[in-house]
Design a protein around this motif. Structure first.
Motif, PDB file in Angstrom:
ATOM      1  N   UNK A 159      95.863 109.102  75.823  1.00 47.21           N
ATOM      2  CA  UNK A 159      94.973 108.992  74.372  1.00 47.21           C
ATOM      3  C   UNK A 159      94.746 107.583  74.245  1.00 47.21           C
ATOM      4  N   UNK A 160      95.884 106.780  74.064  1.00 48.19           N
ATOM      5  CA  UNK A 160      95.657 105.276  74.016  1.00 48.19           C
ATOM      6  C   UNK A 160      94.947 104.511  74.867  1.00 48.19           C
ATOM      7  N   UNK A 161      94.960 104.953  76.136  1.00 42.43           N
ATOM      8  CA  UNK A 161      94.032 104.441  77.177  1.00 42.43           C
ATOM      9  C   UNK A 161      92.675 104.608  77.202  1.00 42.43           C
ATOM     10  N   UNK A 162      92.298 106.121  76.826  1.00 40.92           N
ATOM     11  CA  UNK A 162      90.918 106.426  76.529  1.00 40.92           C
ATOM     12  C   UNK A 162      90.205 105.646  75.400  1.00 40.92           C
ATOM     13  N   UNK A 163      91.211 105.585  74.084  1.00 43.93           N
ATOM     14  CA  UNK A 163      90.811 105.038  73.047  1.00 43.93           C
ATOM     15  C   UNK A 163      90.380 103.366  73.223  1.00 43.93           C
ATOM     16  N   UNK A 164      91.364 102.827  74.092  1.00 47.11           N
ATOM     17  CA  UNK A 164      91.084 101.478  74.213  1.00 47.11           C
ATOM     18  C   UNK A 164      89.960 101.132  75.206  1.00 47.11           C
ATOM     19  N   UNK A 165      89.838 101.886  76.009  1.00 49.80           N
ATOM     20  CA  UNK A 165      88.467 101.947  77.076  1.00 49.80           C
ATOM     21  C   UNK A 165      87.216 102.085  76.274  1.00 49.80           C
ATOM     22  N   UNK A 166      87.134 103.168  75.327  1.00 49.42           N
ATOM     23  CA  UNK A 166      85.943 103.089  74.226  1.00 49.42           C
ATOM     24  C   UNK A 166      85.812 102.157  73.491  1.00 49.42           C
ATOM     25  N   UNK A 167      86.854 101.405  72.776  1.00 47.20           N
ATOM     26  CA  UNK A 167      87.025 100.283  71.992  1.00 47.20           C
ATOM     27  C   UNK A 167      86.540  99.044  72.433  1.00 47.20           C
ATOM     28  N   UNK A 168      87.241  98.859  73.770  1.00 51.61           N
ATOM     29  CA  UNK A 168      86.853  97.431  74.522  1.00 51.61           C
ATOM     30  C   UNK A 168      85.989  97.416  75.540  1.00 51.61           C
ATOM     31  N   UNK A 169      85.428  98.489  76.068  1.00 59.66           N
ATOM     32  CA  UNK A 169      84.634  98.418  77.159  1.00 59.66           C
ATOM     33  C   UNK A 169      83.401  99.048  76.812  1.00 59.66           C
ATOM     34  N   UNK A 170      83.320 100.546  76.534  1.00 54.33           N
ATOM     35  CA  UNK A 170      82.430 101.445  76.548  1.00 54.33           C
ATOM     36  C   UNK A 170      81.296 100.912  75.070  1.00 54.33           C
ATOM     37  N   UNK A 171      81.932 100.882  73.981  1.00 55.23           N
ATOM     38  CA  UNK A 171      81.259 100.594  72.802  1.00 55.23           C
ATOM     39  C   UNK A 171      80.560  99.045  72.805  1.00 55.23           C
ATOM     40  N   UNK A 172      81.373  98.308  73.276  1.00 56.43           N
ATOM     41  CA  UNK A 172      80.579  96.856  73.369  1.00 56.43           C
ATOM     42  C   UNK A 172      79.593  96.704  74.627  1.00 56.43           C
ATOM     43  N   UNK A 173      79.943  97.470  75.461  1.00 58.72           N
ATOM     44  CA  UNK A 173      78.623  97.395  76.554  1.00 58.72           C
ATOM     45  C   UNK A 173      77.356  97.979  75.893  1.00 58.72           C
ATOM     46  N   UNK A 174      77.423  99.301  75.142  1.00 58.16           N
ATOM     47  CA  UNK A 174      76.146  99.913  74.547  1.00 58.16           C
ATOM     48  C   UNK A 174      75.664  99.115  73.349  1.00 58.16           C
TER      49      UNK A 174
END
Length: 205
Positions: A159-174
């Protein structure tokens, strides 16, 4: 080139929707992580308490067994121990905590009657049997708690990995994509406005 990155109003709407979903997903992952961590802390506390109780009960059980060996003789106690049936009532089931499969152990607790006759034995043997029964039940509980804690820890890491991916990669990209499309559309609108003004001026002349 990804057609979803073209500066169109449709793509801007898609980018904003994806950004909103990503933020919502991060919030859900964060809440899930916090719930799992709270569950894990409770399990760790329970495991510590159970382990302490096991240590105490084991000491008492061996003291009673040692007393029975002295009073009745080791060979007699060993012969009686052969009559103790093998535990076959244990059943492993599962329950779910935020998508994590947690083991739940069911077993018979009610049968406290010793498998040997009271006649010819000492009370220390009965006490030892009762204490070892308690150790068995506590060990089952500890195994359940420790296994549950391990599974929760693994899920917390995922869950931590998924949250980090969303926070640091997906959200900034969009966020970046939304800004890029919005800026391109605004620039296009300014160019269009300027072009219309020039045309209007030429028509007036």
């Amino acid at each position: 080139m990804d057609p979803n990155t073209f500066p169109t109003k449709g793509n801007l709407i898609l980018a904003k929707n994806s950004l909103a979903l990503s933020r919502q997903g991060f919030d859900l992952m964060d809440k899930k992580r916090n719930i799992l961590i709270r569950e894990l802390m409770e399990l760790i506390s329970a495991a510590t308490d159970i382990q302490s109780e096991i240590d105490k009960t084991f000491r008492e059980a061996y003291q009673s067994l040692q007393k029975a060996n002295i009073q009745m003789g080791i060979h007699v106690v060993e012969a009686i121990s052969e009559t103790v049936p093998v535990e076959t009532s244990i059943q492993l089931k599962r329950r779910s905590v935020m998508g994590t499969e947690i083991p739940y152990v069911e077993y018979e607790k009610g049968n406290k009657k010793p498998p040997f006759a009271y006649y010819g034995t000492k009370i220390s043997l009965e006490e030892a049997k009762e204490k070892f029964d308690q150790v068995k039940e506590l060990t089952i509980r500890l195994a359940q708690v420790e296994n549950s804690a391990y599974r929760l820890a693994v899920n917390i890491k995922k869950t931590q990995k998924r949250a980090n991916a969303l926070q640091n990669i997906t959200i900034p990209r969009f966020e970046h994509l939304t800004r890029e499309i919005q800026n391109a559309l605004e620039e296009k609108e300014r160019e269009e406005f300027t072009r219309l003004k020039v045309i209007k001026r030429m028509q007036q002349k």
